[in-house]
Design an enzyme around this catalytic site. Structure first.
Site, mmCIF file in Angstrom:
data_model
loop_
_atom_site.group_PDB
_atom_site.id
_atom_site.type_symbol
_atom_site.label_atom_id
_atom_site.label_comp_id
_atom_site.label_asym_id
_atom_site.label_seq_id
_atom_site.Cartn_x
_atom_site.Cartn_y
_atom_site.Cartn_z
ATOM 1 N N GLY A 156 0.855 -1.197 0.000
ATOM 2 C CA GLY A 156 0.000 0.000 0.000
ATOM 3 C C GLY A 156 0.883 1.237 0.000
ATOM 4 N NE ARG A 178 -6.761 -6.082 0.422
ATOM 5 C CZ ARG A 178 -7.460 -4.965 0.352
ATOM 6 N NH1 ARG A 178 -8.735 -5.014 0.113
ATOM 7 N NH2 ARG A 178 -6.903 -3.783 0.518
ATOM 8 N NE ARG A 237 -2.787 -0.983 14.258
ATOM 9 C CZ ARG A 237 -2.272 0.182 13.815
ATOM 10 N NH1 ARG A 237 -0.981 0.294 13.576
ATOM 11 N NH2 ARG A 237 -3.048 1.221 13.628
ATOM 12 C CD GLU A 266 1.671 -1.803 19.957
ATOM 13 O OE1 GLU A 266 1.242 -0.644 20.151
ATOM 14 O OE2 GLU A 266 2.044 -2.210 18.847
ATOM 15 C CG HIS A 284 2.789 1.566 17.510
ATOM 16 N ND1 HIS A 284 1.671 0.786 17.656
ATOM 17 C CD2 HIS A 284 2.672 2.116 16.283
ATOM 18 C CE1 HIS A 284 0.907 0.867 16.589
ATOM 19 N NE2 HIS A 284 1.497 1.674 15.724
ATOM 20 N N GLY A 286 6.450 4.306 14.236
ATOM 21 C CA GLY A 286 6.511 4.490 12.779
ATOM 22 C C GLY A 286 6.218 5.906 12.318
HETATM 23 C C1 DGY Z 1 -1.145 4.190 12.347
HETATM 24 O O1 DGY Z 1 -1.381 5.344 11.976
HETATM 25 O O2 DGY Z 1 -1.920 3.266 12.119
HETATM 26 C C2 DGY Z 1 0.146 3.943 13.059
HETATM 27 O O3 DGY Z 1 0.219 2.700 13.616
HETATM 28 C C3 DGY Z 1 0.436 5.019 14.100
HETATM 29 O O4 DGY Z 1 0.663 6.184 13.439
#
Ligand code: DGY
Length: 322
Positions: A156, A178, A237, A266, A284, A286
């Protein structure tokens, strides 16, 4: 009557002021910790909009406790914490924060891949512990990326941003997901079935959403398809990977290492991961830059402003309710 908005955790400064300026009654969970279940239920009782966090379970019970609710603006691109089917059935719109965090999350992915393959965290600890006695031909040797295969699970927005960056490291790119994308949209990555991706990847990086199809997608059986020299990176996740099975694979030497930004429960981390030098752990992070977290707050707020203006929330994920 003005729009009542419950914000379940304080956000970077700025965007919420626009909501107040537009006349919304904004109530922000006052503590520097996630709202408890009781606080969430109390917070939504009179709310027209909820600005939720990915740690808030927006489920049937919570939606039933919020009879006025018209929008859940989730402060994340992932919205697996929201029961969208129940929200839709109740006519509640759900929005997320797509786009603004893709490049940032991809940067962090590359940071973790490099930290893992070049043993940056281990090296830092080694120097700080005073163990370094001088340059040595075999000290803390890592694995190079040039010419290796990066397998991307989920191509994605974030997966593609990872692919764009990874190309500069000279990797071959494979992906599964997918959708098989047209070559012009796949950033030089070739689609292969999941099993083949696992068998061929030197580094597997995970960027798919969590849903019923992807929960524990990387279970014990699939983890066995990875080579003992392969590294696993999870940026999606925690529940996409069976954490106990991952620990088992690491302990059995069936995997060279893992970098994890996300975890099954978490903020709990499987104890089997904590002491391992071949594992890099991040809480977490990112999307965790000032710029991106502010942009995410802006999108979440923009969705509420849309509601206030009688417009469709701009990043609604269940447009059928509008
Ligand atoms: C999200 O946006 O889904 C991330 O895991 C956190 O920014």
């Amino acid at each position: 009557m003005s729009l009542r908005v419950f914000v379940s955790r304080d956000l970077p400064p700025g965007p919420l002021d626009a909501l107040r300026a537009a006349g919304a009654e904004v109530s922000v969970h006052p503590h520097d910790r996630p709202a408890t279940r009781a606080e969430l239920l109390a917070g939504v009782a009179e709310a027209d909009a909820l600005l939720s966090q990915l740690v808030d379970a927006v489920d049937a019970e919570l939606l039933a406790a919020a009879p006025r609710l018209r929008l859940v603006a989730n402060y994340a691109v992932g919205y697996d914490n929201v029961d969208v089917a129940v929200a839709s059935a109740r006519g509640v719109a759900v929005s997320n924060t797509p786009g603004v965090l893709s490049e940032t999350t991809a940067e962090h992915t590359l940071a973790l891949i490099l930290a893992l393959t070049r043993r940056v965290v281990e090296a830092d600890a080694y120097v700080r512990a005073g163990r370094w006695t001088g340059w040595s031909p075999q000290l803390l040797l890592g694995t190079g990326l040039n010419g290796k295969t990066l397998g991307i699970l989920g191509l994605g927005r974030i997966g593609r941003a990872v692919a764009r960056r990874a190309r500069a490291f000279g990797v071959n790119l494979l992906y599964t997901g997918r959708t098989q994308r047209a070559p012009a949209e796949s950033e030089g990555a070739s689609w292969v079935p999941l099993e083949e991706l696992l068998e061929r990847a030197d580094v597997l990086t995970i960027h798919c959403p969590l849903n019923d199809q992807t929960r524990h997608l990387l279970d014990a059986e699939r983890l066995r398809l990875l080579r003992p020299s392969a590294y696993l990176v999870n940026m999606a996740r925690g529940e996409v990977v069976h954490e106990a099975a991952l620990v088992e694979a690491l302990e059995a030497g069936r995997l060279a290492g893992a970098a994890l930004d996300v975890f099954e429960r978490e903020p709990e981390v499987h104890p089997g991961l904590i002491g391992r030098p071949d594992v890099v752990l991040a809480p977490h992070l990112g999307s965790a830059t000032v710029e991106t977290r502010t942009a995410m707050a802006q999108i979440a707020v923009d969705n509420v402003l849309d509601l206030l203006a009688g417009e469709p929330p701009r990043t609604c994920v269940n447009p059928e309710v509008l």
